[in-house]
Scaffold this motif. Sequence first.
Motif, PDB file in Angstrom:
ATOM      1  N   TYR A 158      -0.135   4.693  21.301  1.00 50.14           N
ATOM      2  CA  TYR A 158      -1.307   3.954  20.828  1.00 50.14           C
ATOM      3  C   TYR A 158      -2.098   3.350  21.993  1.00 50.14           C
ATOM      4  CZ  TYR A 158       0.904   4.258  16.196  1.00 50.14           C
ATOM      5  OH  TYR A 158       1.473   4.703  15.029  1.00 50.14           O
TER       6      TYR A 158
ATOM      7  N   LYS B  83      10.412  10.207  -2.424  1.00 52.03           N
ATOM      8  CA  LYS B  83       9.355  10.389  -1.425  1.00 52.03           C
ATOM      9  C   LYS B  83       9.187  11.880  -1.143  1.00 52.03           C
ATOM     10  CE  LYS B  83       8.493   9.602   3.453  1.00 52.03           C
ATOM     11  NZ  LYS B  83       9.220   9.586   4.701  1.00 52.03           N
ATOM     12  N   MET B  84       7.959  12.351  -1.213  1.00 50.80           N
ATOM     13  CA  MET B  84       7.716  13.751  -0.890  1.00 50.80           C
ATOM     14  C   MET B  84       8.004  13.941   0.596  1.00 50.80           C
ATOM     15  SD  MET B  84       4.191  15.798  -1.298  1.00 50.80           S
ATOM     16  CE  MET B  84       4.198  15.719  -3.061  1.00 50.80           C
TER      17      MET B  84
ATOM     18  N   HIS C   1       2.341  18.029   4.855  1.00 53.27           N
ATOM     19  CA  HIS C   1       2.312  18.150   3.393  1.00 53.27           C
ATOM     20  C   HIS C   1       1.356  17.104   2.855  1.00 53.27           C
ATOM     21  CE1 HIS C   1       4.985  14.663   3.317  1.00 53.27           C
ATOM     22  NE2 HIS C   1       5.749  15.291   4.199  1.00 53.27           N
TER      23      HIS C   1
ATOM     24  N   TRP D 123      11.282   6.509  19.519  1.00 57.94           N
ATOM     25  CA  TRP D 123      10.307   5.544  18.980  1.00 57.94           C
ATOM     26  C   TRP D 123       9.604   4.767  20.095  1.00 57.94           C
ATOM     27  CZ3 TRP D 123       7.582   4.667  14.817  1.00 57.94           C
ATOM     28  CH2 TRP D 123       7.985   5.234  13.609  1.00 57.94           C
TER      29      TRP D 123
ATOM     30  N   HIS E 235       0.614   1.920   3.656  1.00 51.96           N
ATOM     31  CA  HIS E 235       0.458   2.528   2.329  1.00 51.96           C
ATOM     32  C   HIS E 235       1.799   2.937   1.739  1.00 51.96           C
ATOM     33  CE1 HIS E 235       1.179   6.568   3.883  1.00 51.96           C
ATOM     34  NE2 HIS E 235       0.315   6.317   4.860  1.00 51.96           N
TER      35      HIS E 235
ATOM     36  N   ASP F 193       7.618   3.278   5.153  1.00 47.23           N
ATOM     37  CA  ASP F 193       8.927   3.561   5.740  1.00 47.23           C
ATOM     38  C   ASP F 193       8.968   3.300   7.239  1.00 47.23           C
ATOM     39  OD1 ASP F 193       7.069   5.666   5.615  1.00 47.23           O
ATOM     40  OD2 ASP F 193       8.575   7.131   6.214  1.00 47.23           O
ATOM     41  N   ILE F 194       7.821   3.156   7.868  1.00 50.29           N
ATOM     42  CA  ILE F 194       7.865   2.948   9.326  1.00 50.29           C
ATOM     43  C   ILE F 194       7.255   1.588   9.697  1.00 50.29           C
ATOM     44  CG2 ILE F 194       8.027   5.383   9.948  1.00 50.29           C
ATOM     45  CD1 ILE F 194       5.041   5.407  10.521  1.00 50.29           C
TER      46      ILE F 194
ATOM     47  N   ILE G  38       3.730   9.157  -1.577  1.00 47.83           N
ATOM     48  CA  ILE G  38       3.487  10.144  -2.610  1.00 47.83           C
ATOM     49  C   ILE G  38       4.863  10.684  -2.996  1.00 47.83           C
ATOM     50  CG2 ILE G  38       2.427  12.363  -3.115  1.00 47.83           C
ATOM     51  CD1 ILE G  38       0.137  11.503  -1.399  1.00 47.83           C
TER      52      ILE G  38
ATOM     53  N   GLY H 112       2.805   4.558   6.868  1.00 46.43           N
ATOM     54  CA  GLY H 112       3.516   4.524   5.590  1.00 46.43           C
ATOM     55  C   GLY H 112       4.547   3.409   5.624  1.00 46.43           C
TER      56      GLY H 112
ATOM     57  N   ASP I  48       4.611  13.832  17.276  1.00 51.57           N
ATOM     58  CA  ASP I  48       5.723  13.152  17.932  1.00 51.57           C
ATOM     59  C   ASP I  48       6.750  14.236  18.238  1.00 51.57           C
ATOM     60  OD1 ASP I  48       7.687  11.416  18.695  1.00 51.57           O
ATOM     61  OD2 ASP I  48       7.680  10.225  16.856  1.00 51.57           O
TER      62      ASP I  48
ATOM     63  N   PRO J 163       0.125   7.620  12.295  1.00 48.48           N
ATOM     64  CA  PRO J 163       1.369   7.812  13.049  1.00 48.48           C
ATOM     65  C   PRO J 163       1.333   9.183  13.708  1.00 48.48           C
ATOM     66  CG  PRO J 163       1.804   7.218  10.752  1.00 48.48           C
ATOM     67  CD  PRO J 163       0.349   7.541  10.844  1.00 48.48           C
ATOM     68  N   LEU J 164       2.144   9.370  14.710  1.00 45.01           N
ATOM     69  CA  LEU J 164       2.301  10.726  15.268  1.00 45.01           C
ATOM     70  C   LEU J 164       3.350  11.410  14.405  1.00 45.01           C
ATOM     71  CD1 LEU J 164       2.406  10.139  19.136  1.00 45.01           C
ATOM     72  CD2 LEU J 164       0.431  10.542  17.648  1.00 45.01           C
ATOM     73  N   TYR J 165       3.016  12.567  13.880  1.00 42.83           N
ATOM     74  CA  TYR J 165       3.905  13.217  12.926  1.00 42.83           C
ATOM     75  C   TYR J 165       5.025  13.981  13.631  1.00 42.83           C
ATOM     76  CZ  TYR J 165       0.046  11.933   9.987  1.00 42.83           C
ATOM     77  OH  TYR J 165      -0.908  11.191   9.344  1.00 42.83           O
ATOM     78  N   TYR J 166       6.229  13.851  13.063  1.00 46.19           N
ATOM     79  CA  TYR J 166       7.339  14.653  13.574  1.00 46.19           C
ATOM     80  C   TYR J 166       7.028  16.116  13.311  1.00 46.19           C
ATOM     81  CZ  TYR J 166      10.370  10.545  13.992  1.00 46.19           C
ATOM     82  OH  TYR J 166      10.916   9.346  14.355  1.00 46.19           O
TER      83      TYR J 166
END
Length: 514
Positions: free
Chosen positions: A234, A300-301, A20, A227, A290, A263-264, A293, A261, A51, A11-14
Amino acid sequence: MKKNNFYITTPLYYINDQAHLGTAYTTIMADVLNRYHQFFGKNTFFLTGTDEHGQKCQQAAQNKKIPIQDYCDDMSQNFKSKWKQLNIQYDLFFRTSFHGHKKAVQQILQKLYEAGDIYSNTYEGWYCVSDEIFYTQKDLVDGKSPSGKKLVPLKEKAWFFKMSKYQKQLQKHLDDHPDFIQPVQKQNEIQGFLKQDLQDLCISRPKARVSWGIELPFDSSCVTYVWFDALCNYITGIGYLTDPKKFHDFWETGQQVHLIGKDILIPHAIYWPCILMSLSLPLPNQLLVHGWILNSDQEKMSKSQGDKLDPLKLLDTFAVDEFRWFVSKDIPFDRDVHVSPSFMKQKINESLSDGLGNIFSRLSRLIDTHFDGYLEPVLYTQQFEIDHDKEKQLKILTLQTCEKFQKHLYDLKLAQALELISFLLVQLNKYLEQTAPWTCIKNKDFKEAKIILYTSLEILRICSILLHPVMPNKMTKLLSALGEQALFKNISWGHFDFKKQIKHPEPLFPKIKD
Ligand code: MSP
């Protein structure tokens, strides 16, 4: 017949906070899977990135009182440098603030608009800034988002994408492709979700509220939903509308894997396929989903929640290769798990210091001390195989391991593949204990000792080749100590280099102390 081009994405990270352990986990897995596909001869492309649009990012920059572009540049650089230290070899670090991406997203929006798949209406419902997701009344749990976050009520004129129009087509795709979403329970979840009528997707934000985004080409008072913008990466990242050959090679043919993950899942399993269907483009082959963690409170971390583990701080304790090994092998893919530094230490010491590293140390010490570093060639003749059943069985196990290993990786089952190597190393350890080459040497049975040492080194050589994508630094060291020259590709039996002098080296995986 396996497809020859392989395209993997994270994913593209916010960028409202730093990377982390959770985000490092996804990125390392993608890197390792990519390196394996390269190793098995595929033409690969690995995309990761940040993102950068939307309300969440806009608010983060405002809170820090930094001009928003500067904030994005800084935070994105931060991810890049972390990935460098984790030895991530991406082909493209994508940023949604790229000029070319913005242009391509506008062209995509225009196409959908002209196809009649976008219309205007009033949006009334709830919005979660933290998830950047719209929710309806029926989605709420105790007045909060399903992930427990704060919601704000919204009523505004907005543009909608006709997602409902693609519901049947998406249902059919899932029926025809039972392995579209892995693990299978996630595919079942989405099939369950699709039993209800799909709502159309609100794809706009009034600039008056969110100005940091890509302007709609047909309404300059709005930007597009973050989003919608981010998912398009992609395809814009591999040349959609700009590089037809690359796009053909990696999207229209080949294998595409989105690692995400849990959640998305909805944006990737519902919004994204519908957008692609509206563009008449093929869907990706796989969504690989997945678990999370968790922190010590079993949540959720995340940036806001408690004890997040900074991957770079962890590198003070663990070398990067050990860290990559742990993440690839010991975090269960389809479950949530709490990870603590002491658990990491225990697993790494067990499998690397006491396992692989210790085996090499014992073998090399015996060869260095008693044979001046050289072994004589051992011939695997029929007579040899009859006389040496243990060695023959180990050779068969090694060859079977190589075959199954490759199959697991084609099926994207990384931890299972690595488990096979661990098992083989445990068998090797047992073999050494049973055959005790040190006792053979003491009894002056040098021939037998050399056969045991040779068999063990051959297994070690093959294991190190197979582990190279996970631990590139340490396995390069080990392979060169074993005399492997070329690009570590020969995993068939019998390629040990007898001309190489084996020295007893510094420990490869020093034991991590408390
Ligand atoms: N920007 C969106 C993705 C857009 S992709 C077109 C986003 N970003 S995120 O930074 O919030 O999350 C990115 C990924 O990191 C998700 O796959 C998420 O599941 C993963 N993780 C974030 N925290 C995590 C854990 N604690 N554990 C495992 N994965 C974690 O969503």
